[in-house]
Design a protein around this motif. Structure first.
Motif, mmCIF file in Angstrom:
data_model
loop_
_atom_site.group_PDB
_atom_site.id
_atom_site.type_symbol
_atom_site.label_atom_id
_atom_site.label_comp_id
_atom_site.label_asym_id
_atom_site.label_seq_id
_atom_site.Cartn_x
_atom_site.Cartn_y
_atom_site.Cartn_z
ATOM 1 N N ALA A 1 0.841 -1.195 0.000
ATOM 2 C CA ALA A 1 0.000 0.000 0.000
ATOM 3 C C ALA A 1 0.877 1.247 0.000
ATOM 4 O O ALA A 1 1.909 1.288 0.671
ATOM 5 C CB ALA A 1 -0.910 -0.002 1.215
ATOM 6 N N THR A 2 0.486 2.261 -0.748
ATOM 7 C CA THR A 2 1.218 3.530 -0.720
ATOM 8 C C THR A 2 0.761 4.399 0.446
ATOM 9 O O THR A 2 1.460 5.323 0.852
ATOM 10 C CB THR A 2 1.031 4.303 -2.036
ATOM 11 O OG1 THR A 2 -0.372 4.439 -2.301
ATOM 12 C CG2 THR A 2 1.683 3.563 -3.192
ATOM 13 N N GLY A 3 -0.413 4.091 0.981
ATOM 14 C CA GLY A 3 -0.924 4.790 2.155
ATOM 15 C C GLY A 3 -0.868 3.886 3.373
ATOM 16 O O GLY A 3 0.004 3.024 3.490
ATOM 17 N N ALA A 4 -1.839 4.056 4.253
ATOM 18 C CA ALA A 4 -1.840 3.288 5.499
ATOM 19 C C ALA A 4 -2.220 1.828 5.288
ATOM 20 O O ALA A 4 -1.732 0.948 5.996
ATOM 21 C CB ALA A 4 -2.790 3.936 6.509
ATOM 22 N N CYS A 5 -3.110 1.555 4.327
ATOM 23 C CA CYS A 5 -3.577 0.179 4.161
ATOM 24 C C CYS A 5 -4.043 -0.076 2.730
ATOM 25 O O CYS A 5 -4.300 0.862 1.959
ATOM 26 C CB CYS A 5 -4.704 -0.127 5.144
ATOM 27 S SG CYS A 5 -6.139 0.945 4.969
ATOM 28 N N LEU A 6 -4.143 -1.335 2.408
ATOM 29 C CA LEU A 6 -4.683 -1.761 1.119
ATOM 30 C C LEU A 6 -6.201 -1.573 1.116
ATOM 31 O O LEU A 6 -6.815 -1.441 2.182
ATOM 32 C CB LEU A 6 -4.332 -3.231 0.882
ATOM 33 C CG LEU A 6 -2.850 -3.534 0.627
ATOM 34 C CD1 LEU A 6 -2.576 -5.035 0.740
ATOM 35 C CD2 LEU A 6 -2.408 -3.014 -0.736
ATOM 36 N N PRO A 7 -6.837 -1.560 -0.068
ATOM 37 C CA PRO A 7 -8.291 -1.365 -0.128
ATOM 38 C C PRO A 7 -9.042 -2.422 0.683
ATOM 39 O O PRO A 7 -8.663 -3.595 0.714
ATOM 40 C CB PRO A 7 -8.606 -1.516 -1.620
ATOM 41 C CG PRO A 7 -7.320 -1.248 -2.308
ATOM 42 C CD PRO A 7 -6.237 -1.713 -1.398
#
Length: 199
Positions: free
Chosen positions: A119-125
């Motif tokens: 993930a590029t953010g905190a979490c995956l979808p």
């Protein structure tokens, strides 16, 4: 979890002539291509067996992978290696309605043993309850035989030769690989943990 090949290895990518040379089959006869179908089958069987033992894709092709949830919040190991591209990630709810995930939300962590979706953010979808996620990716050492590691290529020839020599029904030692093949593929085998799943 389900892994499906979306494309197959074209016959042109298989080293039929190289395999003939390995077997030292005679040449210069009118029926030189008579056994090509058998040789093709033996090569494909050897490739499938080695890929199943190692978790490594020898010749590049596309795969569709469906799973009901991520193993981690921010990353997910892929079931085979090496992976060259994540083509798409789609989340589907229990009714089958699909949402394509923005590719900026994830990146591929390349690794010859255990590539991952990160993930590029905190979490995956988030995967909805009763739904699933579909990952389309491209995996393989190369699109051509010549781009494969030499030891895997040799292992494939040895195993294909074993299948060719024991092609008569009932012959051979089924379920086991010749020692030379096992030795060549051992460095490529991935240790499975968490009950055999992909960690």
């Amino acid at each position: 979890m389900m892994l499906i090949e979306q494309t197959t290895v074209p016959t042109s990518a298989l080293p039929i002539q190289g395999f003939k040379d390995h077997l030292r089959l005679g040449t210069g006869f009118a029926d030189d291509g008579f056994q090509d179908d058998v040789l093709n089958t033996c090569l494909r069987a050897a490739m499938a067996a080695i890929e199943a033992r190692t978790g490594k894709v020898m010749i590049e092709r596309a795969f569709q992978w469906e799973l009901t949830g991520w193993r981690g919040l921010s990353e997910q190991a892929l079931p085979v290696a090496p992976v060259s591209a994540i083509n798409s990630i789609t989340v589907k709810d229990r009714l089958g309605d699909a949402t394509l995930v923005d590719p900026t939300r994830y990146v591929l962590q390349r690794d010859n043993q255990r590539p991952k979706i990160q993930a590029t953010g905190a979490c995956l979808p988030t995967v909805p309850l009763g739904g699933l996620v579909e990952v389309i990716f491209t995996a393989g050492f190369s699109g051509a035989w010549e781009g494969m590691p030499a030891d895997l290529g040799q292992a494939m020839f040895l195993l294909a030769a074993h299948f060719y020599e024991h092609r008569t029904e009932g012959e051979g030692n089924r379920g086991s690989m010749p020692f030379g093949v096992s030795s060549l593929i051992e460095p490529y085998r991935t240790v499975r943990i968490l009950g055999g799943g992909v960690a």
